[in-house]
Scaffold this motif. Structure first.
Motif, PDB file in Angstrom:
ATOM      1  N   ALA A 108       0.831  -1.202   0.000  1.00  0.00           N
ATOM      2  CA  ALA A 108       0.000   0.000   0.000  1.00  0.00           C
ATOM      3  C   ALA A 108       0.866   1.253   0.000  1.00  0.00           C
ATOM      4  O   ALA A 108       1.977   1.253   0.547  1.00  0.00           O
ATOM      5  CB  ALA A 108      -0.923   0.001   1.210  1.00  0.00           C
ATOM      6  N   PHE A 109       0.348   2.333  -0.605  1.00  0.00           N
ATOM      7  CA  PHE A 109       1.108   3.581  -0.678  1.00  0.00           C
ATOM      8  C   PHE A 109       0.178   4.781  -0.564  1.00  0.00           C
ATOM      9  O   PHE A 109      -1.022   4.700  -0.855  1.00  0.00           O
ATOM     10  CB  PHE A 109       1.927   3.653  -1.969  1.00  0.00           C
ATOM     11  N   PHE A 110       0.751   5.893  -0.120  1.00  0.00           N
ATOM     12  CA  PHE A 110       0.011   7.133   0.124  1.00  0.00           C
ATOM     13  C   PHE A 110      -0.163   7.934  -1.169  1.00  0.00           C
ATOM     14  O   PHE A 110       0.782   8.107  -1.938  1.00  0.00           O
ATOM     15  CB  PHE A 110       0.767   7.967   1.162  1.00  0.00           C
ATOM     16  N   VAL A 111      -1.380   8.420  -1.393  1.00  0.00           N
ATOM     17  CA  VAL A 111      -1.655   9.325  -2.514  1.00  0.00           C
ATOM     18  C   VAL A 111      -1.644  10.748  -1.972  1.00  0.00           C
ATOM     19  O   VAL A 111      -2.526  11.127  -1.194  1.00  0.00           O
ATOM     20  CB  VAL A 111      -3.006   9.009  -3.171  1.00  0.00           C
ATOM     21  N   PRO A 112      -0.660  11.575  -2.347  1.00  0.00           N
ATOM     22  CA  PRO A 112      -0.503  12.910  -1.749  1.00  0.00           C
ATOM     23  C   PRO A 112      -1.455  13.950  -2.327  1.00  0.00           C
ATOM     24  O   PRO A 112      -1.041  14.943  -2.937  1.00  0.00           O
ATOM     25  CB  PRO A 112       0.953  13.251  -2.051  1.00  0.00           C
ATOM     26  N   ILE A 113      -2.738  13.717  -2.134  1.00  0.00           N
ATOM     27  CA  ILE A 113      -3.766  14.668  -2.552  1.00  0.00           C
ATOM     28  C   ILE A 113      -4.667  14.915  -1.351  1.00  0.00           C
ATOM     29  O   ILE A 113      -5.186  13.965  -0.769  1.00  0.00           O
ATOM     30  CB  ILE A 113      -4.615  14.125  -3.719  1.00  0.00           C
ATOM     31  N   GLY A 114      -4.852  16.166  -0.986  1.00  0.00           N
ATOM     32  CA  GLY A 114      -5.727  16.468   0.136  1.00  0.00           C
ATOM     33  C   GLY A 114      -5.832  17.957   0.366  1.00  0.00           C
ATOM     34  O   GLY A 114      -4.836  18.685   0.302  1.00  0.00           O
TER      35      GLY A 114
ATOM     36  N   ALA B 285      -2.030  18.816  -7.504  1.00  0.00           N
ATOM     37  CA  ALA B 285      -1.710  17.411  -7.220  1.00  0.00           C
ATOM     38  C   ALA B 285      -2.683  16.473  -7.918  1.00  0.00           C
ATOM     39  O   ALA B 285      -2.299  15.403  -8.407  1.00  0.00           O
ATOM     40  CB  ALA B 285      -1.724  17.169  -5.714  1.00  0.00           C
ATOM     41  N   ALA B 286      -3.966  16.850  -7.988  1.00  0.00           N
ATOM     42  CA  ALA B 286      -4.975  15.999  -8.609  1.00  0.00           C
ATOM     43  C   ALA B 286      -4.832  15.907 -10.115  1.00  0.00           C
ATOM     44  O   ALA B 286      -5.471  15.059 -10.752  1.00  0.00           O
ATOM     45  CB  ALA B 286      -6.377  16.490  -8.249  1.00  0.00           C
ATOM     46  N   GLU B 287      -3.991  16.775 -10.705  1.00  0.00           N
ATOM     47  CA  GLU B 287      -3.734  16.733 -12.143  1.00  0.00           C
ATOM     48  C   GLU B 287      -2.287  16.305 -12.447  1.00  0.00           C
ATOM     49  O   GLU B 287      -1.898  16.223 -13.614  1.00  0.00           O
ATOM     50  CB  GLU B 287      -3.987  18.105 -12.774  1.00  0.00           C
ATOM     51  N   ASN B 288      -1.511  16.028 -11.415  1.00  0.00           N
ATOM     52  CA  ASN B 288      -0.090  15.704 -11.573  1.00  0.00           C
ATOM     53  C   ASN B 288       0.080  14.358 -12.268  1.00  0.00           C
ATOM     54  O   ASN B 288      -0.390  13.328 -11.764  1.00  0.00           O
ATOM     55  CB  ASN B 288       0.571  15.673 -10.197  1.00  0.00           C
ATOM     56  N   PRO B 289       0.762  14.306 -13.414  1.00  0.00           N
ATOM     57  CA  PRO B 289       0.879  13.049 -14.170  1.00  0.00           C
ATOM     58  C   PRO B 289       1.542  11.912 -13.384  1.00  0.00           C
ATOM     59  O   PRO B 289       1.172  10.751 -13.549  1.00  0.00           O
ATOM     60  CB  PRO B 289       1.739  13.453 -15.380  1.00  0.00           C
ATOM     61  N   THR B 290       2.504  12.244 -12.537  1.00  0.00           N
ATOM     62  CA  THR B 290       3.183  11.199 -11.760  1.00  0.00           C
ATOM     63  C   THR B 290       2.231  10.574 -10.742  1.00  0.00           C
ATOM     64  O   THR B 290       2.157   9.346 -10.602  1.00  0.00           O
ATOM     65  CB  THR B 290       4.419  11.781 -11.035  1.00  0.00           C
ATOM     66  N   ILE B 291       1.486  11.431 -10.039  1.00  0.00           N
ATOM     67  CA  ILE B 291       0.513  10.930  -9.065  1.00  0.00           C
ATOM     68  C   ILE B 291      -0.573  10.126  -9.762  1.00  0.00           C
ATOM     69  O   ILE B 291      -0.969   9.049  -9.307  1.00  0.00           O
ATOM     70  CB  ILE B 291      -0.093  12.102  -8.266  1.00  0.00           C
ATOM     71  N   VAL B 292      -1.049  10.638 -10.892  1.00  0.00           N
ATOM     72  CA  VAL B 292      -2.095   9.946 -11.661  1.00  0.00           C
ATOM     73  C   VAL B 292      -1.602   8.573 -12.129  1.00  0.00           C
ATOM     74  O   VAL B 292      -2.321   7.572 -12.048  1.00  0.00           O
ATOM     75  CB  VAL B 292      -2.546  10.811 -12.852  1.00  0.00           C
ATOM     76  N   ALA B 293      -0.365   8.503 -12.592  1.00  0.00           N
ATOM     77  CA  ALA B 293       0.197   7.224 -13.039  1.00  0.00           C
ATOM     78  C   ALA B 293       0.302   6.235 -11.889  1.00  0.00           C
ATOM     79  O   ALA B 293       0.051   5.032 -12.058  1.00  0.00           O
ATOM     80  CB  ALA B 293       1.569   7.448 -13.666  1.00  0.00           C
ATOM     81  N   ASP B 294       0.674   6.723 -10.692  1.00  0.00           N
ATOM     82  CA  ASP B 294       0.741   5.845  -9.519  1.00  0.00           C
ATOM     83  C   ASP B 294      -0.632   5.257  -9.201  1.00  0.00           C
ATOM     84  O   ASP B 294      -0.767   4.071  -8.888  1.00  0.00           O
ATOM     85  CB  ASP B 294       1.268   6.614  -8.308  1.00  0.00           C
ATOM     86  N   ILE B 295      -1.667   6.091  -9.278  1.00  0.00           N
ATOM     87  CA  ILE B 295      -3.031   5.608  -9.006  1.00  0.00           C
ATOM     88  C   ILE B 295      -3.422   4.546 -10.026  1.00  0.00           C
ATOM     89  O   ILE B 295      -3.946   3.479  -9.674  1.00  0.00           O
ATOM     90  CB  ILE B 295      -4.039   6.775  -9.031  1.00  0.00           C
ATOM     91  N   ARG B 296      -3.153   4.812 -11.295  1.00  0.00           N
ATOM     92  CA  ARG B 296      -3.519   3.862 -12.351  1.00  0.00           C
ATOM     93  C   ARG B 296      -2.763   2.534 -12.227  1.00  0.00           C
ATOM     94  O   ARG B 296      -3.249   1.494 -12.683  1.00  0.00           O
ATOM     95  CB  ARG B 296      -3.255   4.478 -13.730  1.00  0.00           C
ATOM     96  N   SER B 297      -1.613   2.569 -11.587  1.00  0.00           N
ATOM     97  CA  SER B 297      -0.826   1.337 -11.432  1.00  0.00           C
ATOM     98  C   SER B 297      -1.376   0.433 -10.337  1.00  0.00           C
ATOM     99  O   SER B 297      -0.961  -0.715 -10.203  1.00  0.00           O
ATOM    100  CB  SER B 297       0.631   1.688 -11.101  1.00  0.00           C
ATOM    101  N   ALA B 298      -2.297   0.959  -9.537  1.00  0.00           N
ATOM    102  CA  ALA B 298      -2.834   0.190  -8.413  1.00  0.00           C
ATOM    103  C   ALA B 298      -3.934  -0.752  -8.866  1.00  0.00           C
ATOM    104  O   ALA B 298      -4.576  -0.551  -9.908  1.00  0.00           O
ATOM    105  CB  ALA B 298      -3.366   1.145  -7.349  1.00  0.00           C
ATOM    106  N   SER B 299      -4.162  -1.779  -8.080  1.00  0.00           N
ATOM    107  CA  SER B 299      -5.297  -2.687  -8.308  1.00  0.00           C
ATOM    108  C   SER B 299      -6.364  -2.502  -7.238  1.00  0.00           C
ATOM    109  O   SER B 299      -7.397  -3.168  -7.261  1.00  0.00           O
ATOM    110  CB  SER B 299      -4.814  -4.139  -8.322  1.00  0.00           C
ATOM    111  N   GLY B 300      -6.095  -1.613  -6.288  1.00  0.00           N
ATOM    112  CA  GLY B 300      -7.057  -1.302  -5.244  1.00  0.00           C
ATOM    113  C   GLY B 300      -6.915   0.143  -4.806  1.00  0.00           C
ATOM    114  O   GLY B 300      -5.830   0.734  -4.873  1.00  0.00           O
ATOM    115  N   ILE B 301      -8.031   0.737  -4.384  1.00  0.00           N
ATOM    116  CA  ILE B 301      -8.072   2.116  -3.889  1.00  0.00           C
ATOM    117  C   ILE B 301      -8.736   2.079  -2.519  1.00  0.00           C
ATOM    118  O   ILE B 301      -9.730   1.383  -2.324  1.00  0.00           O
ATOM    119  CB  ILE B 301      -8.904   3.034  -4.814  1.00  0.00           C
TER     120      ILE B 301
END
Length: 419
Positions: A102-108, A119-135
């Protein structure tokens, strides 16, 4: 040959023009229209009623298993919290304990040193979210989640689109407390106490606001349900927004909603299912009222399909359907605090296995509440459709389709002591 070549050129120009028109139309299409053709999500929801304990292995393990098992990447949002990173790290520790990566999503909104909109539009953060299989959405204030993930014009941020991509692709979206509230298209926003919701009504943009809608537009979701008597606040919201079905999950418990819309109850307690498909209100009565609502209690291990409306009892109840001709109890069933901790569950369990055909619960506030003399009567009745199951392993019931009528009543004020 020239006429042929000229014709070909004209066809090419026309074709390219058509493509340009389609492109413009697609660009100008509303977000709702562009999402209408998107296939139904293939993922699973794990909707937790709050207060999820670290030792509730059944719920934590289910989240990890549905996300892919040991090593599953799970993106954790602490956006609802006043301290997003601290909140998320607590969840990450528990998910890691049960085998996840599990990892932290730095949006808040409250995340120090960060611009949540960027942060909610940051490509790196977005790519990390898309790489997950769970939220996983942790608890707190659900309005902070929607503020962080929905643009000011109402469209989804890139981060929220990434969350939806995980869900559409078969991933898991789990949420506890505030993370459960966002699951339906309408969520509580700045909610008044339960009794005041009945007395004073519900206003869009005040008590309620748009949620993220992962469960779909036909089911309303609430949480902390039995402990806080919140079933009563679900009903006026459902009436106002046109929901026929509402699901409210209790603390330390979860509803697992599959792609085919099977709902399974897991964890410590259970959930209330409210059906308003045949309910009516009397506009001639002053004050909130409803008749012929149906209310059911789904216990841990029970399943219910939202499409077929079919109920499947847990294995320990499957062969123990109650016989209405051989009730275990005969005493009248009454409570003077139907909104109290687990009061509605106790009343429903005591009624379904009883020779009595109805039970009464009442709710009043204190003298400092708005309209202190106004209260409500909750009348629960058995009908030909009411069914109960009893566990062979514990003192627990599943209760299906009790009729619920709510009407305003008046208590004379001020109150006087006997001398």
């Amino acid at each position: 040959m020239k006429p042929v070549a000229s014709s070909i050129r004209r066809l090419c120009v026309a074709f390219l023009a058509c493509i340009a028109v389609v492109g413009v139309q697609a660009a100008n299409a509303s977000p709702a229209a562009s999402r209408a053709a998107v296939p139904a999500p293939q993922g699973t929801l794990v909707i937790i009623g709050g207060g999820l304990r670290a030792d509730n292995a059944e719920v934590w393990q289910r989240i990890v298993k549905l996300s892919g098992g040991k090593g599953a990447r799970i993106a954790v949002f602490g956006a609802a919290s006043i301290n997003p990173e601290k909140s998320a790290q607590g969840v990450i520790a528990k998910l890691t304990q049960y085998g996840a990566d599990a990892f932290f999503v730095p949006i808040g909104v409250k995340l120090a040193g960060s611009d949540y909109r960027q942060a909610a539009e940051n490509p790196t953060i977005v790519a990390d979210i898309r790489s997950a299989s769970g939220i996983y959405f942790a608890g707190g204030d659900q309005s902070r989640i929607t503020q962080a993930l929905v643009r000011e014009d109402g469209n989804r941020t890139a981060a929220l689109e990434a969350v939806w991509a995980v869900y559409r692709g078969g991933g898991v979206i789990a949420g506890s407390s505030a993370g459960a509230a966002i699951m339906s298209t309408t969520m509580f926003y700045d909610a008044k106490p339960v009794l005041d919701m009945l007395k004073l009504g519900v206003t869009d943009g005040r008590e309620i606001a748009p949620g993220l809608g992962f469960i779909g537009g036909d089911v309303f979701v609430d949480q902390h349900l039995l402990v806080r008597g919140r079933f009563a606040r679900m009903i006026p919201v459902m009436l106002k927004k046109g929901y026929q079905i509402g699901l409210g999950i209790d603390e330390n418990s979860a509803m697992v909603v599959s792609a085919n819309r099977d709902v399974e109850i897991i964890g410590y307690s259970g959930a209330l299912l409210i059906d308003l498909s045949r309910a009516i209100t009397d506009r001639g009565v002053k004050g909130f009222n409803i008749s012929n609502a149906a209310i059911s209690y789904l216990d841990r291990g029970d399943k219910f399909n939202l499409v077929s409306r079919t109920f499947y009892p847990s294995p320990d109840k499957a062969d123990n359907k109650l016989d209405p001709n051989q009730p275990d109890m005969r005493e009248p069933v009454f409570t003077n605090d139907i909104l109290g901790n687990n009061a509605v569950l106790d009343l429903m369990g005591n009624l379904i296995d009883n020779a009595q055909q109805e039970a009464i619960g009442i709710a009043f506030g204190n003298p400092r509440d708005p309209y202190p003399d106004l209260g409500f009567e909750f009348r629960f009745s058995k009908t030909v459709n009411s069914v109960g199951y009893s566990s062979t392993e514990a003192e627990a019931y599943s209760v299906l389709k009790l009729r619920l009528d709510i009407r305003p009543i008046q208590l004379q004020q001020p109150l006087y002591r006997y001398k």
